[in-house]
Motif scaffolding. Sequence first.
Motif, short mmCIF file in Angstrom:
data_model
loop_
_atom_site.label_atom_id
_atom_site.label_comp_id
_atom_site.label_asym_id
_atom_site.label_seq_id
_atom_site.Cartn_x
_atom_site.Cartn_y
_atom_site.Cartn_z
N GLU A 358 53.72 115.24 20.28
CA GLU A 358 52.80 115.86 21.29
C GLU A 358 52.30 114.72 22.09
OE1 GLU A 358 48.57 115.08 18.75
OE2 GLU A 358 49.49 117.25 18.51
N GLY A 359 51.71 115.06 23.33
CA GLY A 359 51.13 114.09 24.18
C GLY A 359 51.86 114.25 25.57
N ASP A 360 51.70 113.53 26.68
CA ASP A 360 52.13 113.37 27.96
C ASP A 360 53.71 113.17 28.02
OD1 ASP A 360 49.87 114.30 28.74
OD2 ASP A 360 49.27 112.31 29.55
N LEU A 361 54.06 112.18 27.33
CA LEU A 361 55.41 111.73 27.22
C LEU A 361 56.20 112.80 26.49
CD1 LEU A 361 57.70 109.93 27.80
CD2 LEU A 361 57.26 108.45 25.80
N VAL A 362 56.02 113.37 25.55
CA VAL A 362 56.57 114.32 24.78
C VAL A 362 56.79 115.58 25.64
CG1 VAL A 362 56.62 115.81 22.77
CG2 VAL A 362 56.14 113.55 22.40
N ASP A 363 55.43 115.87 26.30
CA ASP A 363 55.65 116.92 27.10
C ASP A 363 56.62 116.79 28.31
OD1 ASP A 363 53.86 118.23 25.60
OD2 ASP A 363 52.03 117.75 26.97
N ALA A 364 56.73 115.66 28.80
CA ALA A 364 57.58 115.47 29.86
C ALA A 364 59.08 115.42 29.55
CB ALA A 364 57.37 114.04 30.55
N MET A 365 59.37 114.94 28.29
CA MET A 365 60.71 114.77 27.66
C MET A 365 61.23 116.18 27.47
SD MET A 365 61.14 111.72 25.10
CE MET A 365 59.46 111.76 24.27
N VAL A 366 60.30 117.25 26.96
CA VAL A 366 60.69 118.48 26.69
C VAL A 366 60.85 119.28 28.18
CG1 VAL A 366 59.80 120.65 25.94
CG2 VAL A 366 59.52 118.58 24.71
N ALA A 367 60.07 119.04 29.02
CA ALA A 367 60.05 119.45 30.53
C ALA A 367 61.68 119.17 30.99
CB ALA A 367 58.91 119.25 31.10
N ALA A 368 61.96 118.09 30.89
CA ALA A 368 63.04 117.64 31.49
C ALA A 368 64.14 118.14 30.86
CB ALA A 368 63.31 115.85 31.26
N LEU A 369 64.28 118.37 29.75
CA LEU A 369 65.41 119.04 28.90
C LEU A 369 65.52 120.58 29.25
CD1 LEU A 369 65.12 117.58 25.20
CD2 LEU A 369 67.18 117.40 26.83
N HIS A 370 64.05 121.16 29.39
CA HIS A 370 64.27 122.70 29.83
C HIS A 370 64.59 122.73 31.24
CE1 HIS A 370 61.33 123.80 26.58
NE2 HIS A 370 62.46 123.62 25.79
N ALA A 371 64.32 121.75 32.20
CA ALA A 371 64.81 121.65 33.64
C ALA A 371 66.21 121.94 33.72
CB ALA A 371 64.33 120.80 34.36
N GLU A 372 67.09 121.25 32.80
CA GLU A 372 68.41 121.34 32.47
C GLU A 372 69.07 122.12 31.77
OE1 GLU A 372 70.18 119.71 34.97
OE2 GLU A 372 68.71 118.66 35.76
N ASP A 373 68.34 122.72 30.80
CA ASP A 373 68.77 123.67 29.89
C ASP A 373 67.74 124.68 29.62
OD1 ASP A 373 70.30 125.19 28.09
OD2 ASP A 373 70.63 123.47 26.65
N PRO A 374 67.45 125.50 30.39
CA PRO A 374 66.48 126.46 30.21
C PRO A 374 66.71 127.27 29.15
CG PRO A 374 67.24 126.60 32.63
CD PRO A 374 68.13 125.61 31.94
#
Length: 443
Positions: A358-374
Amino acid sequence: MSSPAAARAVTAQDEVLGICQDLLRIDTSNYGDGSGPGERVAAEYVMASLTEVGLDPEYVESAPGRANVLVRLPGEDPTRGALVLHGHLDVVPAQASDWQVDPFGGEERDGLLWGRGAVDMKDMDAMILAVVRQMAREGRRPARDVVVAMFADEEAGGAFGARWLVDNRPDLFEGATEAISEVGGYSVEIDGRRTYLLQTAEKGIAWLRLVADGRAGHGSQVNTDNAVTHLAAAVARIGRHPWPMTLTPTVHRLLEGVADLTGLRFDPEDEGTVDRLVDALGPAARFVGATIRNTSNPTQLGAGYKANVIPGRAEAVLDSRFLPGHGEAAMATLRELAGDHVRLEPIHQDIALEVPFEGDLVDAMVAALHAEDPGATVLPYTLSGGTDNKSLARLGITGYGFAPLLLPPELDFSAMFHGVDERVPTSALTFGVRVLDRLLATG
């Protein structure tokens, strides 16, 4: 007049394959005894790659040839804690006769890039360099300060790399609060659903020497104080010890996620249900299966010098990995198993790590993955091995494993680490640079 294609700026996706090939062709084998070639040539390559785009990296040798490279990228928001983006330049040795290709040839074949370090971890090194070079050429800043670090000696515990820098040059990490590196962010197939495993924990390490002393003598005589016998009994007890299943918070959350994806039952008190969930992870089960308990594997033996001489000393080496929060208990168990006639001497020991998913960095990592692999799922997991995040943790830096790779489900990725015919899909490298670029812009 030049064509639009010729005028197009070079991107990280254009460069990453060539950079990775260049790094794979530099032999940086780390034998753990100082006999290897060291990291200097690879570090000089990194220095040239960074200076070419206008950056000012620092080259740091902890010993002759044991080279590290670091550079700080100013961020858009300098008030935030800096992010350490790190890789290691050394690799484990490779026996060329065992491979289908030259392990230091950087050969591309059938959409795969082959070579020692292709996944551990010159692929990530190349992705970092490619992304940083593109950002520098374009004049883009990351969201916050980023310390890019290429370390020596990770494969032998970091005594000439991350650990040495933490002890001797902590100024290089001033203001850093979080870090990302190997081994996480890669995809697996779970019941037909693509899932990325983000590393939020790693086991601790204890490389130990078992030493038995006894009474030396003639091989024809009765000897009830035989060092080899004492040692053999201890090695057998330790090697056969059934460590109990222990589910840490990270493993528990991973198994819950696998149960949700597969519909399989999860009962943390029922080892059978745990085993079935681990098996559902496919090739990644090799990593995850080693994180539901402590492990202790004898790896080396040595004693004696002649067939008819009973030696007065016998030794073995043990590779023990312990779960976060269970190091002291594991050591106590090993001492008990060794028995009265065998003592344990440390060779190399380091901590286990576990941080929140959890946290901002985890959220950013998850969002970066989802942006390339929805639509993909992201779950936390524990690494059975260790990384340089252990050393950075001594400065209060929270570390994650995030080297993003979209992998074909048939690739036995976990077998690539320290394995024969190590290789990575070229498409995974271009995927990775897109994810890393997004992460640095937002994380």
